[in-house]
Design an enzyme around this catalytic site. Sequence first.
Site, PDB file in Angstrom:
ATOM      1  N   ASP A 104      38.112  43.136  40.629  1.00 24.50           N
ATOM      2  CA  ASP A 104      36.794  43.748  40.557  1.00 24.50           C
ATOM      3  C   ASP A 104      35.776  42.747  40.012  1.00 24.50           C
ATOM      4  OD1 ASP A 104      37.962  46.112  41.402  1.00 24.50           O
ATOM      5  OD2 ASP A 104      38.230  46.869  39.366  1.00 24.50           O
ATOM      6  N   LYS A 105      34.520  42.989  40.301  1.00 23.50           N
ATOM      7  CA  LYS A 105      33.460  42.073  39.884  1.00 23.50           C
ATOM      8  C   LYS A 105      33.476  41.822  38.383  1.00 23.50           C
ATOM      9  CE  LYS A 105      28.429  41.478  40.161  1.00 23.50           C
ATOM     10  NZ  LYS A 105      27.143  42.119  40.562  1.00 23.50           N
TER      11      LYS A 105
END
Length: 236
Positions: free
Chosen positions: A101-102
């Site tokens: 995930d970012k």
Amino acid sequence: MRLDQFVSQSTGMPRSEAQKLIRWGRVRADGKGITKPATHIGPQAVVTLDGAAISLPGAIYIMLHKPAGVVSATEDPAHRTVMDLIDHPHRHTLHVVGRLDKDTTGLLLVTNDGDWSHRLMSPKHHVPKTYLATLAEPLVEAAAEQLRAGVQLHGEKGLTKPAAVEILPACQARITLHEGKYHQVKRMFAAVGNRVEALHRERIGGLLLDPQLPVGKWRDVLITEIHLPPLESSLI
């Protein structure tokens, strides 16, 4: 393989640039001039660019210490990607192995070896992945036992597979999974009434993030590291 793909991978240039060179007649295969980028060539074809032979690179394996704030993609119109951090001559031939995930940090692998990335990420191979989670509240033993046995995720029918869970000081926990559902670590801790505030991947199979590798930096993965066995299933 398509000729434009071969030229792109051999030189490290974008495929669009390779297509231009082919159309301009600067590429030959087995001595023949070819101006159609989509032309397929055989595995033994001898390809030249401006009279100089070019060849495909060998297998490339890269370890990146992913920082928060970049997306796990080769390109993105709105965000900086992990590929923007990798200055490699064959960068355009590489793909990200799985994703983070970012806002998740830690071990991310990048390669041009599709078979290798498939073996690491395919659910049927059950390659373990270990994460260090910083939680909103200390993890109690009862909740850890639930995670070890498997929990019901929101929107899912069955339980998660058993996980190895280690309770750590300072509202942290280490968790090892053998599956990769969407936002799984965050959803698992939410299922036991906690919240992940920061997440860091430490390991994939037997491959550990190099503790000497600074955040945002990368290095080649050694051939001895590539063939490390996965974590023993007895950890679960």
